[in-house]
Design a protein around this motif. Structure first.
Motif, PDB file in Angstrom:
ATOM      1  N   ASP A 184       0.712  -1.134  -0.014  1.00 28.79           N
ATOM      2  CA  ASP A 184      -0.066  -0.061   0.151  1.00 28.79           C
ATOM      3  C   ASP A 184       1.009   1.351   0.043  1.00 28.79           C
ATOM      4  OD1 ASP A 184      -2.369  -1.605   0.161  1.00 28.79           O
ATOM      5  OD2 ASP A 184      -2.673  -1.132   2.166  1.00 28.79           O
ATOM      6  N   ILE A 185       1.981   1.299   0.820  1.00 31.09           N
ATOM      7  CA  ILE A 185       2.774   2.448   0.813  1.00 31.09           C
ATOM      8  C   ILE A 185       3.380   2.725  -0.508  1.00 31.09           C
ATOM      9  CG2 ILE A 185       4.743   3.579   2.098  1.00 31.09           C
ATOM     10  CD1 ILE A 185       3.786   2.115   4.687  1.00 31.09           C
ATOM     11  N   ARG A 186       3.901   1.742  -1.188  1.00 27.38           N
ATOM     12  CA  ARG A 186       4.614   1.622  -2.376  1.00 27.38           C
ATOM     13  C   ARG A 186       3.913   2.127  -3.202  1.00 27.38           C
ATOM     14  NH1 ARG A 186       8.565  -2.066  -5.874  1.00 27.38           N
ATOM     15  NH2 ARG A 186       7.729  -1.424  -7.954  1.00 27.38           N
ATOM     16  N   GLY A 187       2.419   1.625  -3.219  1.00 26.09           N
ATOM     17  CA  GLY A 187       1.634   2.094  -4.540  1.00 26.09           C
ATOM     18  C   GLY A 187       1.249   3.706  -4.307  1.00 26.09           C
ATOM     19  N   ALA A 188       1.243   4.155  -2.929  1.00 24.99           N
ATOM     20  CA  ALA A 188       0.832   5.586  -2.776  1.00 24.99           C
ATOM     21  C   ALA A 188       1.806   6.585  -3.142  1.00 24.99           C
ATOM     22  CB  ALA A 188       0.411   5.741  -1.305  1.00 24.99           C
ATOM     23  N   HIS A 189       3.158   6.129  -3.354  1.00 28.56           N
ATOM     24  CA  HIS A 189       3.978   7.046  -3.804  1.00 28.56           C
ATOM     25  C   HIS A 189       4.744   6.974  -5.023  1.00 28.56           C
ATOM     26  CE1 HIS A 189       3.440   7.191   0.470  1.00 28.56           C
ATOM     27  NE2 HIS A 189       4.043   8.412   0.428  1.00 28.56           N
ATOM     28  N   ALA A 190       5.110   8.007  -5.689  1.00 26.94           N
ATOM     29  CA  ALA A 190       5.493   7.819  -7.036  1.00 26.94           C
ATOM     30  C   ALA A 190       7.077   7.426  -7.047  1.00 26.94           C
ATOM     31  CB  ALA A 190       5.493   9.219  -7.740  1.00 26.94           C
ATOM     32  N   THR A 191       7.779   7.814  -6.075  1.00 28.65           N
ATOM     33  CA  THR A 191       9.190   7.709  -6.050  1.00 28.65           C
ATOM     34  C   THR A 191       9.768   6.782  -4.785  1.00 28.65           C
ATOM     35  OG1 THR A 191       9.709   9.372  -4.762  1.00 28.65           O
ATOM     36  CG2 THR A 191       9.906   9.703  -7.067  1.00 28.65           C
ATOM     37  N   PRO A 192      10.627   5.937  -4.880  1.00 28.53           N
ATOM     38  CA  PRO A 192      11.063   5.051  -3.759  1.00 28.53           C
ATOM     39  C   PRO A 192      11.379   5.853  -2.751  1.00 28.53           C
ATOM     40  CG  PRO A 192      11.901   4.352  -5.858  1.00 28.53           C
ATOM     41  CD  PRO A 192      11.395   5.485  -6.208  1.00 28.53           C
ATOM     42  N   HIS A 193      12.004   6.858  -2.726  1.00 26.84           N
ATOM     43  CA  HIS A 193      12.613   7.802  -1.794  1.00 26.84           C
ATOM     44  C   HIS A 193      11.412   8.347  -0.962  1.00 26.84           C
ATOM     45  CE1 HIS A 193      15.325  10.088   0.629  1.00 26.84           C
ATOM     46  NE2 HIS A 193      14.754  11.258   0.413  1.00 26.84           N
ATOM     47  N   ALA A 194      10.486   8.637  -1.696  1.00 29.63           N
ATOM     48  CA  ALA A 194       9.086   9.173  -0.737  1.00 29.63           C
ATOM     49  C   ALA A 194       8.461   8.057  -0.289  1.00 29.63           C
ATOM     50  CB  ALA A 194       8.007   9.766  -1.756  1.00 29.63           C
ATOM     51  N   ALA A 195       8.398   6.980  -0.761  1.00 30.15           N
ATOM     52  CA  ALA A 195       7.928   5.776  -0.077  1.00 30.15           C
ATOM     53  C   ALA A 195       8.762   5.524   1.025  1.00 30.15           C
ATOM     54  CB  ALA A 195       7.683   4.642  -1.002  1.00 30.15           C
ATOM     55  N   ALA A 196       9.953   5.625   1.198  1.00 36.05           N
ATOM     56  CA  ALA A 196      11.047   5.123   2.140  1.00 36.05           C
ATOM     57  C   ALA A 196      10.590   6.311   3.388  1.00 36.05           C
ATOM     58  CB  ALA A 196      12.373   5.273   1.655  1.00 36.05           C
ATOM     59  N   LEU A 197      10.731   7.493   3.116  1.00 37.42           N
ATOM     60  CA  LEU A 197      10.240   8.517   4.137  1.00 37.42           C
ATOM     61  C   LEU A 197       8.938   8.144   4.785  1.00 37.42           C
ATOM     62  CD1 LEU A 197      11.665  11.727   2.209  1.00 37.42           C
ATOM     63  CD2 LEU A 197      12.525  10.531   4.244  1.00 37.42           C
ATOM     64  N   ALA A 198       7.820   7.790   3.903  1.00 40.37           N
ATOM     65  CA  ALA A 198       6.732   7.417   4.487  1.00 40.37           C
ATOM     66  C   ALA A 198       6.553   6.064   5.218  1.00 40.37           C
ATOM     67  CB  ALA A 198       5.664   7.013   3.457  1.00 40.37           C
ATOM     68  N   VAL A 199       7.600   5.122   4.810  1.00 42.72           N
ATOM     69  CA  VAL A 199       7.727   4.062   5.834  1.00 42.72           C
ATOM     70  C   VAL A 199       8.238   4.471   7.182  1.00 42.72           C
ATOM     71  CG1 VAL A 199       9.136   2.141   6.355  1.00 42.72           C
ATOM     72  CG2 VAL A 199       7.963   2.185   3.938  1.00 42.72           C
ATOM     73  N   CYS A 200       9.129   5.227   7.243  1.00 43.20           N
ATOM     74  CA  CYS A 200       9.829   5.798   8.557  1.00 43.20           C
ATOM     75  C   CYS A 200       8.776   6.470   9.548  1.00 43.20           C
ATOM     76  CB  CYS A 200      11.099   6.794   8.199  1.00 43.20           C
ATOM     77  SG  CYS A 200      12.392   5.820   7.651  1.00 43.20           S
ATOM     78  N   GLU A 201       7.954   7.174   8.592  1.00 44.41           N
ATOM     79  CA  GLU A 201       6.915   7.972   9.636  1.00 44.41           C
ATOM     80  C   GLU A 201       5.698   6.893  10.067  1.00 44.41           C
ATOM     81  OE1 GLU A 201       3.704  11.544   8.550  1.00 44.41           O
ATOM     82  OE2 GLU A 201       4.779  10.884   7.045  1.00 44.41           O
ATOM     83  N   PHE A 202       5.525   6.145   9.049  1.00 48.06           N
ATOM     84  CA  PHE A 202       4.511   4.885   9.601  1.00 48.06           C
ATOM     85  C   PHE A 202       4.930   4.341  10.743  1.00 48.06           C
ATOM     86  CE2 PHE A 202       3.336   0.279   9.327  1.00 48.06           C
ATOM     87  CZ  PHE A 202       1.957   0.560   9.526  1.00 48.06           C
ATOM     88  N   VAL A 203       6.134   3.766  10.849  1.00 43.45           N
ATOM     89  CA  VAL A 203       6.685   2.817  11.878  1.00 43.45           C
ATOM     90  C   VAL A 203       6.881   3.704  13.205  1.00 43.45           C
ATOM     91  CG1 VAL A 203       8.629   1.589  12.658  1.00 43.45           C
ATOM     92  CG2 VAL A 203       8.037   1.226  10.270  1.00 43.45           C
ATOM     93  N   ARG A 204       7.357   5.006  12.825  1.00 43.61           N
ATOM     94  CA  ARG A 204       7.456   5.655  13.950  1.00 43.61           C
ATOM     95  C   ARG A 204       5.975   6.036  14.892  1.00 43.61           C
ATOM     96  NH1 ARG A 204       8.641  11.545  15.452  1.00 43.61           N
ATOM     97  NH2 ARG A 204      10.052  11.853  17.244  1.00 43.61           N
ATOM     98  N   GLY A 205       5.042   6.324  13.878  1.00 43.08           N
ATOM     99  CA  GLY A 205       3.713   6.368  14.327  1.00 43.08           C
ATOM    100  C   GLY A 205       2.936   5.074  15.126  1.00 43.08           C
ATOM    101  N   GLU A 206       3.588   3.994  14.577  1.00 47.54           N
ATOM    102  CA  GLU A 206       2.606   2.784  15.057  1.00 47.54           C
ATOM    103  C   GLU A 206       3.435   2.053  16.204  1.00 47.54           C
ATOM    104  OE1 GLU A 206      -0.065   1.539  14.258  1.00 47.54           O
ATOM    105  OE2 GLU A 206      -0.514   2.957  12.585  1.00 47.54           O
ATOM    106  N   VAL A 207       4.674   2.269  16.234  1.00 45.11           N
ATOM    107  CA  VAL A 207       5.468   1.427  17.078  1.00 45.11           C
ATOM    108  C   VAL A 207       6.175   2.478  18.381  1.00 45.11           C
ATOM    109  CG1 VAL A 207       7.403  -0.043  17.615  1.00 45.11           C
ATOM    110  CG2 VAL A 207       5.810  -0.560  15.528  1.00 45.11           C
TER     111      VAL A 207
END
Length: 290
Positions: free
Chosen positions: A139-162
């Motif tokens: 889902d995160i990959r599909g929502a972002h046009a570039t890998p770098h934007a997706a990577a930053l989104a992953v960091c934000e997601f993990v920090r928000g959940e854990v």
């Protein structure tokens, strides 16, 4: 006198670690990964590793480029102590990649790139995901046009959940454990982040080092620091981010080693002949010198 172009920091780090045993140990064979690296954003001005009981040490770089201090102790001992002391000049984050920049998804999928970073695309014991997390990565990959934007989104997601909680897990913990209980330490948060990045097809590394806890540290004050972990991902070049604190890696971070996961970069490990260990002690003190 010229004015420095960047606000570098100078950090002195003392990392003391060791084992206590239930009785005399006849011999032990050990490896310490506590020697900071010389690289673009940090310069090691001084470093030494001291062992008690005294032992001859030798250094080499392991497969992943981490400096290893190896030593054997053949005198009987009931405790082993390793003290690493270093002075390191560090720099702010510097040239950061914008969210829309870096390699595209199809570039990451090229055979030459997948072959080059093959080992850093595979799940490991501590970074493996379950079906739920695999779906989240898609889902995160599909929502972002570039890998770098997706990577930053992953960091934000993990920090928000854990939630970060000292002592919530041990060094043998893995990403799934931290995800299930929604809390962990920096190693867990980094393992989970690395696992999600790799699931999206992005080469990712686990980084071990130190973090000065205060962005406004006074010069000369010694504080209780910590061994720390963060991540790097490759989008045409390597970029580093600290998902536990939600910041790019900068002047407060000191790199010691990189690998696939914690198992590649433990600060101290070894084997010995004798009674069981009764515990491991760790003390990290960091002083900002400049």
């Amino acid at each position: 006198m010229s004015t420095p172009l960047v606000d570098s920091w100078r950090l002195k780090i003392q990392h003391k670690s060791g084992f206590d045993y239930a009785g005399p140990v006849s011999s032990s064979y050990n490896e310490a990964r506590m020697w900071p690296r010389n690289e673009t954003h940090q310069a090691v001005l001084d470093a030494r590793v001291e062992v008690w009981p005294p032992a001859r040490t030798y250094r080499y770089e392991d497969y992943w480029g981490t400096v290893v201090t190896a030593f054997d102790v053949h005198a009987k001992h009931e405790a082993l102590t390793v003290t690493a002391t270093s002075t390191v000049e560090t720099l702010p984050p510097g040239d950061l990649i914008d969210q829309g920049e870096g390699a595209a998804w199809d570039e990451l999928a090229l055979p030459e790139n997948r072959d080059r970073w093959y080992e850093l695309l595979l799940a490991t014991k501590r970074t493996g995901l379950d079906g739920e997390l695999t779906g989240i990565a898609a889902d995160i990959r599909g929502a972002h046009a570039t890998p770098h934007a997706a990577a930053l989104a992953v960091c934000e997601f993990v920090r928000g959940e854990v939630a970060y909680q000292a002592g919530a897990t041990g060094v043998q913990s893995d990403a799934l454990h931290a995800w299930t209980q929604r809390k962990g330490v920096c190693q867990d948060i980094s393992h989970l982040t690395v696992g999600l990045l790799r699931e999206m097809g992005m080469p990712a590394r686990y980084v071990s080092g130190y973090l000065h806890p205060s962005p406004t540290a006074a010069i000369g004050d010694s504080v209780v620091g910590q061994s720390h972990a963060w991540v790097e991902w490759w989008v045409g070049r390597w970029t580093a981010f600290d998902p536990t604190n939600g910041v790019p890696v900068g002047e407060r971070h000191v790199v010691v080693g990189r690998g696939r996961e914690y198992g590649d970069v433990p600060p101290l490990k070894g084997v010995y002949a004798g009674p069981q260990s009764t515990g491991q002690g760790v003390e990290v003190t960091i002083t900002r010198l400049r």
